[in-house]
Design a protein around this motif. Structure first.
Motif, PDB file in Angstrom:
ATOM      1  N   ILE A  92      -7.753  -5.379   2.612  1.00 25.94           N
ATOM      2  CA  ILE A  92      -6.987  -4.340   3.306  1.00 25.94           C
ATOM      3  C   ILE A  92      -6.448  -3.327   2.298  1.00 25.94           C
ATOM      4  N   PHE A  93      -5.875  -3.834   1.205  1.00 24.36           N
ATOM      5  CA  PHE A  93      -5.308  -2.955   0.183  1.00 24.36           C
ATOM      6  C   PHE A  93      -6.402  -2.107  -0.467  1.00 24.36           C
ATOM      7  N   ALA A  94      -7.479  -2.758  -0.918  1.00 26.78           N
ATOM      8  CA  ALA A  94      -8.562  -2.036  -1.597  1.00 26.78           C
ATOM      9  C   ALA A  94      -9.188  -0.997  -0.670  1.00 26.78           C
ATOM     10  N   ALA A  95      -9.364  -1.360   0.617  1.00 27.22           N
ATOM     11  CA  ALA A  95      -9.972  -0.433   1.575  1.00 27.22           C
ATOM     12  C   ALA A  95      -9.080   0.783   1.807  1.00 27.22           C
ATOM     13  N   ALA A  96      -7.769   0.548   1.929  1.00 25.87           N
ATOM     14  CA  ALA A  96      -6.845   1.663   2.160  1.00 25.87           C
ATOM     15  C   ALA A  96      -6.820   2.606   0.962  1.00 25.87           C
ATOM     16  N   ILE A  97      -6.754   2.046  -0.246  1.00 26.69           N
ATOM     17  CA  ILE A  97      -6.775   2.873  -1.459  1.00 26.69           C
ATOM     18  C   ILE A  97      -8.072   3.672  -1.532  1.00 26.69           C
ATOM     19  N   GLN A  98      -9.165   3.051  -1.137  1.00 28.60           N
ATOM     20  CA  GLN A  98     -10.476   3.705  -1.158  1.00 28.60           C
ATOM     21  C   GLN A  98     -10.567   4.798  -0.098  1.00 28.60           C
ATOM     22  N   ASP A  99     -10.102   4.502   1.122  1.00 28.05           N
ATOM     23  CA  ASP A  99     -10.183   5.476   2.205  1.00 28.05           C
ATOM     24  C   ASP A  99      -9.302   6.695   1.941  1.00 28.05           C
ATOM     25  N   TYR A 100      -8.144   6.459   1.362  1.00 28.95           N
ATOM     26  CA  TYR A 100      -7.243   7.568   1.028  1.00 28.95           C
ATOM     27  C   TYR A 100      -7.704   8.318  -0.227  1.00 28.95           C
ATOM     28  N   LYS A 101      -8.730   7.775  -0.890  1.00 28.54           N
ATOM     29  CA  LYS A 101      -9.153   8.321  -2.185  1.00 28.54           C
ATOM     30  C   LYS A 101      -7.950   8.414  -3.135  1.00 28.54           C
ATOM     31  N   PRO A 110      -2.802   7.870 -12.173  1.00 28.75           N
ATOM     32  CA  PRO A 110      -4.142   7.274 -12.069  1.00 28.75           C
ATOM     33  C   PRO A 110      -4.078   5.794 -11.679  1.00 28.75           C
ATOM     34  N   LEU A 111      -4.972   5.400 -10.780  1.00 30.83           N
ATOM     35  CA  LEU A 111      -4.948   4.035 -10.233  1.00 30.83           C
ATOM     36  C   LEU A 111      -6.348   3.451 -10.154  1.00 30.83           C
ATOM     37  N   VAL A 112      -6.484   2.234 -10.643  1.00 31.09           N
ATOM     38  CA  VAL A 112      -7.721   1.461 -10.522  1.00 31.09           C
ATOM     39  C   VAL A 112      -7.389   0.135  -9.852  1.00 31.09           C
ATOM     40  N   VAL A 113      -8.172  -0.258  -8.864  1.00 28.43           N
ATOM     41  CA  VAL A 113      -8.017  -1.553  -8.189  1.00 28.43           C
ATOM     42  C   VAL A 113      -9.218  -2.418  -8.557  1.00 28.43           C
ATOM     43  N   MET A 114      -8.956  -3.590  -9.151  1.00 29.13           N
ATOM     44  CA  MET A 114     -10.032  -4.498  -9.563  1.00 29.13           C
ATOM     45  C   MET A 114     -10.193  -5.613  -8.536  1.00 29.13           C
ATOM     46  N   VAL A 115     -11.447  -5.823  -8.108  1.00 30.98           N
ATOM     47  CA  VAL A 115     -11.740  -6.863  -7.118  1.00 30.98           C
ATOM     48  C   VAL A 115     -12.945  -7.672  -7.577  1.00 30.98           C
ATOM     49  N   ASP A 116     -13.188  -8.794  -6.894  1.00 33.25           N
ATOM     50  CA  ASP A 116     -14.406  -9.572  -7.126  1.00 33.25           C
ATOM     51  C   ASP A 116     -14.853 -10.209  -5.822  1.00 33.25           C
ATOM     52  N   ASN A 117     -15.846 -11.095  -5.902  1.00 29.90           N
ATOM     53  CA  ASN A 117     -16.370 -11.738  -4.690  1.00 29.90           C
ATOM     54  C   ASN A 117     -15.333 -12.580  -3.960  1.00 29.90           C
ATOM     55  N   PHE A 118     -14.277 -12.985  -4.670  1.00 23.68           N
ATOM     56  CA  PHE A 118     -13.273 -13.871  -4.074  1.00 23.68           C
ATOM     57  C   PHE A 118     -12.027 -13.125  -3.617  1.00 23.68           C
ATOM     58  N   THR A 167       0.839  -1.198   0.000  1.00 21.58           N
ATOM     59  CA  THR A 167       0.000   0.000   0.000  1.00 21.58           C
ATOM     60  C   THR A 167       0.874   1.249   0.000  1.00 21.58           C
ATOM     61  N   GLY A 168       2.011   1.159   0.679  1.00 17.41           N
ATOM     62  CA  GLY A 168       2.940   2.278   0.745  1.00 17.41           C
ATOM     63  C   GLY A 168       3.539   2.668  -0.591  1.00 17.41           C
ATOM     64  N   LEU A 169       3.432   1.803  -1.587  1.00 14.12           N
ATOM     65  CA  LEU A 169       3.927   2.144  -2.926  1.00 14.12           C
ATOM     66  C   LEU A 169       3.061   3.219  -3.576  1.00 14.12           C
TER      67      LEU A 169
END
Length: 722
Positions: free
Chosen positions: A482-491, A467-475, A433-435
């Motif tokens: 943790i990574f997706a949430a941090a990227i989302q919380d930091y906007k 620009p950054l996009v994080v792709m996730v799914d049900n799995f 995440t620090g990257l």
């Protein structure tokens, strides 16, 4: 308690930090087993102690606990209700509220009674199915079968039980008859003088095949399962009451777990999980034989297993480990899986077992070209790390290297693909995440009765500021969340994909049980994987049960089906703690998200995917099937007709160009196998509508970043992190 060393607070050894959600097919070497009831008593005592002192949220062992263990255990050993009679249940019922006391008193009466009765009923069942299959089955009647076994009562008599076996066997034989009829018709079409087999001949052949499969299955039970195997089921019915990720590893299971963690094994390359009386494919391992075959898919239910040209074995009711033993095998041998696809169709898939290489579990990247503009994608299957040697590869270092390579190609945006990523190392996800952010909190970890510990990125360097996009799914689970949430919380970027991720917000440790016993004469006691902590987003919310909600929801085949942790009865609850101190990178992405949603609503491919998802949802609760062959054929034909319109989903092409990085191209020229894997990956991405929308969002973000002020990171230098 004289056999057990006192359990001191925070004094147990942490073997491994794991977040594996499903079983992996691995090679297995059986070892000799000794049955010892006294060892079982010690194991009960030890597990009770460790769970009471070590589990994040220990539950009371009371009458309610006892009822749940009672139900879970009896369902586990007879899921299709084809063995026990109602009279057996009446006899067992007196123990329904006593199991908690029996555990505390190391009383094995209930287990001994049920295990002996089960083995007796299994032995009696051999006479039942052999008698039924000794004569022709009548498929002209209008019989129906309901396969929702959970809602069924137990048979009240041997006659009623036999009737259930008749229906179950008809359901097993029917698809085989229909498949063989199609094969005969195909042969006749190719050769006009070919004499087609009669229905009577086909029925006999199909019935004999079912008989052989059942004989093999019951022979397997008799010869390969002993008291230790059955007792492990009982033990796990107890420990899994604490939460879905607490699990007892018998010595054999622990050996297999260690092999799976080494990252190299022989098999088909698929992760499996139990799904009612069947086994579900939860994930295909990239580069493995199942992945290369392109036929087996996540979500497929394995119904039968056959070795090479042998007749398939019906695995209904088999334990997951037993199925794994049947599917495993040395490199170069064939296994044939009869699977039920998500849409309800049956298919036989042949797979040649091979060595599954760890290389394909590492991060990999590609350049995406859209109308002359370059973007990058990094696929990360898990947050891997070597716990024994920190100098070896880990996801954090590998992703940093891939980012540097992509930056040299002047990419305008980056997609981090975490679809299917079940998690991994907590340390790795914090570093990774620090990257993308300046130093600051990434995740909060809470142990019982303690204040949350904030895990932060302490390095002010930022690897990627674009620009950054994080792709996730049900799995996508655990560390992925943790990574997706941090990227989302930091906007810092936009999270796109399924409505929500898996929802696993807990941390497990694997505890070696042998360390608590002095001078044991009982041999290896195995290990316990148990939940010891919960993690929370920096905004204070838990990902437990809820998961991470995507900023942009992309329709998929599971869009209308509740999946993940929220579907687990014993899952720990969602809760919230105080948020950590952090500052968002950007002020928000509302215009970009709105623009993406408009594109999705107008996209014909997404409309078709949504329609398919609705169709799957409507069929998911279909539990009644006709055992009349004509009606059965009509049901199959009707499903196949409806499926025709959805075939266009697999024919989609996003018109993006995917190419390997120059450094990798040099390697690919010398490695044909790796070259084939990369070509296959690129071909898959060319058919991926989700990546197409991800690139569209990156394109919008590129313009957005040029006009939208950055709240922080204004003076960041792009520095390589090794």
């Amino acid at each position: 308690m004289n056999r057990i060393v006192d359990f001191m607070k925070r004094n147990y050894k942490i073997i491994l930090l794991i977040t594996a959600l499903s079983a992996v097919l691995w090679s297995f070497v059986p070892s000799s087993k000794n049955e010892d009831p006294e060892k079982d008593k010690v194991l009960l005592e030890l597990l009770t102690l460790v769970l009471e002192k070590g589990h994040y949220s220990p539950i009371a062992m009371d009458d309610e606990f006892s009822k749940n263990v009672y139900s879970k255990y009896l369902t586990a050993i007879d899921p299709t209700k084809r063995f026990f009679l109602q009279s057996d249940m009446d006899e067992f019922s007196k123990y329904e509220t006593s199991i908690d006391d029996m555990i505390k008193n190391k009383d094995l009466t209930f287990f001994d009674l049920t295990n002996a009765r089960l083995l007796k009923r299994i032995d009696e069942s051999k006479d039942i199915y052999k008698s039924i299959l000794s004569k022709p089955l009548d498929f002209s009647t209008n019989q129906m079968i309901n396969v929702d076994y959970e809602k069924q009562s137990y048979a009240k008599s041997k006659a009623e039980l036999t009737d259930r076996w008749v229906k179950q066997l008809k359901l097993s034989v029917l698809p085989s008859i229909i498949d063989k009829e199609k094969i005969e018709a195909s042969k006749k079409e190719k050769d006009s003088i070919y004499v087609v087999k009669t229905f009577k001949e086909i029925e006999i052949e199909s019935r004999e095949n079912s008989l052989k499969s059942l004989n093999e299955y019951f022979d397997f039970i008799e010869k390969e399962l002993d008291r230790n195997d059955w007792f492990s089921i009982f033990i796990n019915s107890i420990v899994e009451r604490f939460d879905p990720h607490t699990f007892y590893f018998s010595p054999d299971d622990k050996d297999k777990f260690d092999i799976s963690m080494s990252g190299k094994f022989e098999g088909i390359g698929a992760r499996l999980q139990k799904k009612n009386d069947a086994v579900e494919v939860s994930e295909l391992i990239s580069g493995g034989p199942a992945w290369r075959g392109k036929k087996l898919e996540a979500g497929d239910l394995i119904i039968k297993v056959a070795q090479g040209k042998e007749e398939p074995l019906d695995i209904a009711g088999m334990r997951l480990d037993d199925v794994v033993k049947k599917i495993k095998g040395p490199k170069g041998t064939e296994v044939r899986l009869t699977v039920k696809k998500v849409d309800g169709t049956l298919e036989v898939i042949s797979i040649i077992r091979d060595e599954v290489e760890t290389e394909e579990t590492f991060a990999k990247s590609s350049i995406i070209d859209k109308n002359g503009e370059k973007y990058g994608i990094i696929y990360l299957p898990k947050f891997y790390i070597s716990f024994d040697n920190k100098d070896e590869r880990d996801a954090f270092k590998d992703v940093a290297i891939e980012i540097e390579k992509l930056k040299k190609q002047n990419i305008k945006g980056l997609i981090v693909d975490l679809r299917g990523n079940g998690g991994g190392s907590l340390e790795t996800v914090v570093n990774m995440t620090g990257l993308f952010i300046e130093q600051g909190p990434v995740v909060q970890v809470k142990s019982p009765n303690r204040r949350p510990e904030i895990l932060s990125d302490k390095d002010s360097k930022v690897q990627w500021t674009g620009p950054l996009v994080v792709m996730v799914d049900n799995f996508s689970a655990s560390a992925s969340e943790i990574f997706a949430a941090a990227i989302q919380d930091y906007k810092r970027g936009i999270v796109i994909g399924s409505k929500h991720t898996y929802g696993k917000g807990t941390v497990q440790n694997v505890i070696d049980l042998n360390q608590f016993v002095r001078g044991s004469s009982y041999g290896d006691l195995g290990a316990l994987k148990t939940t010891t902590q919960k993690f929370y987003r920096i905004n204070g919310g838990s990902t437990q049960r809820e998961g991470v909600l995507s900023d942009v929801v992309l329709p998929d085949r599971y869009a209308f089906i509740d999946m993940g942790e929220r579907d687990e009865k014993e899952a720990l609850p969602w809760d919230k703690i105080e948020q950590a101190s952090y500052k968002p990178v950007f002020s928000g992405f509302e215009p970009i998200i709105a623009k993406s949603k408009s594109r999705i609503d107008a996209n014909e491919q997404f409309k078709l995917i949504t329609e398919n998802a609705k169709w799957i949802f409507e069929r998911k609760d279909i539990n009644e099937y006709s055992l009349n062959i004509d009606n059965f054929k009509k049901e199959i034909e009707s499903s196949e007709e409806q499926l025709k319109k959805f075939k266009a989903i697999s024919k989609f092409h996003n018109k993006l160009l995917f190419t390997s990085l120059p450094e990798e191209t040099v390697v690919l020229d010398k490695d044909d196998l790796l070259k084939e894997k990369r070509q296959r990956w690129h071909e898959d991405m060319e058919k991926d509508v989700y990546i197409d929308e991800g690139v569209n969002i990156l394109s919008d973000l590129k313009v957005y970043n040029e006009v939208k002020p950055v709240v922080q990171n204004k003076k960041k230098k792009l520095v390589r992190v090794d």
